[in-house]
Design a protein around this motif. Structure first.
Motif, PDB file in Angstrom:
ATOM      1  N   PHE A   1      48.017  39.465  63.892  1.00  0.00           N
ATOM      2  CA  PHE A   1      49.175  39.142  63.040  1.00  0.00           C
ATOM      3  C   PHE A   1      50.394  38.791  63.889  1.00  0.00           C
ATOM      4  CE2 PHE A   1      52.979  40.292  60.650  1.00  0.00           C
ATOM      5  CZ  PHE A   1      52.756  39.622  59.459  1.00  0.00           C
ATOM      6  N   GLY A   2      51.035  37.666  63.578  1.00  0.00           N
ATOM      7  CA  GLY A   2      52.265  37.269  64.268  1.00  0.00           C
ATOM      8  C   GLY A   2      52.017  36.458  65.534  1.00  0.00           C
TER       9      GLY A   2
ATOM     10  N   VAL B   1      39.420  38.880  57.181  1.00  0.00           N
ATOM     11  CA  VAL B   1      40.661  39.238  57.876  1.00  0.00           C
ATOM     12  C   VAL B   1      40.397  40.295  58.942  1.00  0.00           C
ATOM     13  CG1 VAL B   1      42.968  40.182  57.604  1.00  0.00           C
ATOM     14  CG2 VAL B   1      42.029  38.657  55.854  1.00  0.00           C
ATOM     15  N   THR B   2      39.766  41.374  58.524  1.00  0.00           N
ATOM     16  CA  THR B   2      39.564  42.485  59.464  1.00  0.00           C
ATOM     17  C   THR B   2      38.242  42.386  60.203  1.00  0.00           C
ATOM     18  OG1 THR B   2      38.529  43.812  57.754  1.00  0.00           O
ATOM     19  CG2 THR B   2      40.910  43.996  57.973  1.00  0.00           C
ATOM     20  N   GLY B   3      37.305  41.615  59.688  1.00  0.00           N
ATOM     21  CA  GLY B   3      36.010  41.488  60.341  1.00  0.00           C
ATOM     22  C   GLY B   3      35.075  42.627  60.008  1.00  0.00           C
ATOM     23  N   GLN B   4      35.471  43.535  59.146  1.00  0.00           N
ATOM     24  CA  GLN B   4      34.625  44.682  58.811  1.00  0.00           C
ATOM     25  C   GLN B   4      33.513  44.275  57.855  1.00  0.00           C
ATOM     26  OE1 GLN B   4      37.607  47.366  57.297  1.00  0.00           O
ATOM     27  NE2 GLN B   4      37.581  48.571  59.163  1.00  0.00           N
TER      28      GLN B   4
ATOM     29  N   ARG C   1      49.597  33.375  62.818  1.00  0.00           N
ATOM     30  CA  ARG C   1      48.744  34.221  61.969  1.00  0.00           C
ATOM     31  C   ARG C   1      49.643  35.084  61.085  1.00  0.00           C
ATOM     32  NH1 ARG C   1      43.430  33.910  64.463  1.00  0.00           N
ATOM     33  NH2 ARG C   1      42.762  35.531  63.031  1.00  0.00           N
ATOM     34  N   SER C   2      49.465  35.020  59.791  1.00  0.00           N
ATOM     35  CA  SER C   2      50.417  35.672  58.893  1.00  0.00           C
ATOM     36  C   SER C   2      49.743  36.550  57.842  1.00  0.00           C
ATOM     37  CB  SER C   2      51.262  34.598  58.188  1.00  0.00           C
ATOM     38  OG  SER C   2      50.415  33.735  57.479  1.00  0.00           O
TER      39      SER C   2
ATOM     40  N   GLU D   1      45.346  33.946  72.603  1.00  0.00           N
ATOM     41  CA  GLU D   1      45.862  35.319  72.443  1.00  0.00           C
ATOM     42  C   GLU D   1      45.344  35.944  71.164  1.00  0.00           C
ATOM     43  OE1 GLU D   1      50.049  36.015  72.788  1.00  0.00           O
ATOM     44  OE2 GLU D   1      50.239  34.565  74.440  1.00  0.00           O
ATOM     45  N   ALA D   2      45.259  35.149  70.120  1.00  0.00           N
ATOM     46  CA  ALA D   2      44.773  35.661  68.837  1.00  0.00           C
ATOM     47  C   ALA D   2      43.327  36.105  68.948  1.00  0.00           C
ATOM     48  CB  ALA D   2      44.919  34.583  67.760  1.00  0.00           C
ATOM     49  N   ALA D   3      42.520  35.316  69.685  1.00  0.00           N
ATOM     50  CA  ALA D   3      41.111  35.680  69.864  1.00  0.00           C
ATOM     51  C   ALA D   3      40.993  36.966  70.656  1.00  0.00           C
ATOM     52  CB  ALA D   3      40.373  34.544  70.569  1.00  0.00           C
ATOM     53  N   ASN D   4      41.838  37.166  71.695  1.00  0.00           N
ATOM     54  CA  ASN D   4      41.818  38.394  72.490  1.00  0.00           C
ATOM     55  C   ASN D   4      42.238  39.598  71.656  1.00  0.00           C
ATOM     56  OD1 ASN D   4      40.944  37.075  74.758  1.00  0.00           O
ATOM     57  ND2 ASN D   4      43.011  36.666  75.535  1.00  0.00           N
ATOM     58  N   ALA D   5      43.235  39.365  70.802  1.00  0.00           N
ATOM     59  CA  ALA D   5      43.743  40.477  69.992  1.00  0.00           C
ATOM     60  C   ALA D   5      42.709  40.964  69.002  1.00  0.00           C
ATOM     61  CB  ALA D   5      44.998  40.021  69.246  1.00  0.00           C
TER      62      ALA D   5
END
Lengths: 30, 238
Positions: free
Chosen positions: B191-192, B227-230, B183-184, B198-202
């Motif tokens: 990110f990273g 990106v942020t989901g807002q 994720r970049s 792990e990305a889904a948990n983050a």
């Protein structure tokens, strides 16, 4: 024996029989 | 690829190949001899007479027309039968037999054209055109014979080395993607991170609580930042 050879031999034999039959048929037709 | 040991000898398919090959060869011989007799005795074409037809010397016998008409029809049917029986016996790679039939047909008829074009029967005009036809037919026969031999050779080699990966039939994927996606996007909570779990948990729980609520956000014409989901309200204007 390789199946390719089997096919080739059977086809060649069939063709020989067929050519002979074709000569007989055409002799009677002409 | 089907296991050659499981395929067996297929005796019925072999009998079919034999009968179809004999029938095709018989029909082709009838066409060959009918054509040759027509060229020798009727000048190469048929005319039954009438005010505008060049009939004298070109009246064809019932035998000539019968051999040609029914010979061609039988050749088509039995050729298809030979193709089918060969495919049944050896699989789809045996369909190169059609090229051999093509070569046999045009080769034999081309021989008629060349032979009688070079030494034409008496009182025959236009035999020079037969030579042109003969050369053309021979070229067409070669166009079937050469790829036919190549197809048969390929089938022969495949039967010799059935496990050779060169002859794999793509029953299973040979190549799989192995991309380490990281994720970049700046601002992404994950990110990273490259592991999708792990990305889904983050990222935490979806904005708005339950997935149904998220669907409602989509239908309210609001904009959700990917990106942020807002959720960004676009207002009622515009």
């Amino acid at each position: 024996m390789n199946r390719a050879w089997t096919w080739l031999i059977v086809t060649a034999l069939g063709s020989c029989v067929g050519i002979y039959a074709g000569i007989i048929i055409s002799n009677s037709a002409l | 690829m089907p296991d050659p040991q499981k395929q067996g000898a297929k005796p019925l398919a072999l009998i079919g190949v034999f009968i179809a090959a004999a029938g095709f060869a018989a029909a082709m011989t009838c066409v060959y001899r009918g054509m040759r007799d027509l060229m020798l005795n009727s000048g190469g074409f048929c005319a039954s007479g009438g005010a505008y037809q060049i009939a004298p010397g070109h009246e064809c016998t019932a035998g000539q027309t019968g051999l040609l008409t029914f010979g061609i029809l039988a050749m088509l049917v039995l050729g298809a039968a030979l193709l089918g029986a060969s495919g049944w016996f050896g699989g789809s790679s045996m369909t190169g037999v059609g090229l051999f039939m093509w070569a046999a047909l045009f080769g034999s008829l081309g021989y008629n054209f060349l032979d009688l074009g070079i030494s034409p029967p008496p009182r025959t005009s236009g035999a020079g055109a037969w030579i042109v036809c003969g050369v053309l037919f021979m070229l067409m026969a070669l166009g079937g014979l050469i790829p036919g031999i190549m197809a048969f050779w390929s089938y022969y080699k495949q039967e010799e080395n059935p496990t050779d990966p060169k002859y794999a039939t793509f029953a299973e994927p040979l190549v799989r993607a192995n991309v380490n996606f990281k994720r970049s996007m700046p601002g992404d909570p994950a990110f990273g991170i490259s592991d999708p779990i792990e990305a889904a948990n983050a990222q935490g729980p979806p904005i708005g609580g339950t997935p149904q609520a998220a669907k409602q956000v989509e239908t309210t014409n609001d904009f959700v930042d990917p990106v942020t989901g807002q959720t960004v309200s676009r207002g009622s204007g515009g």
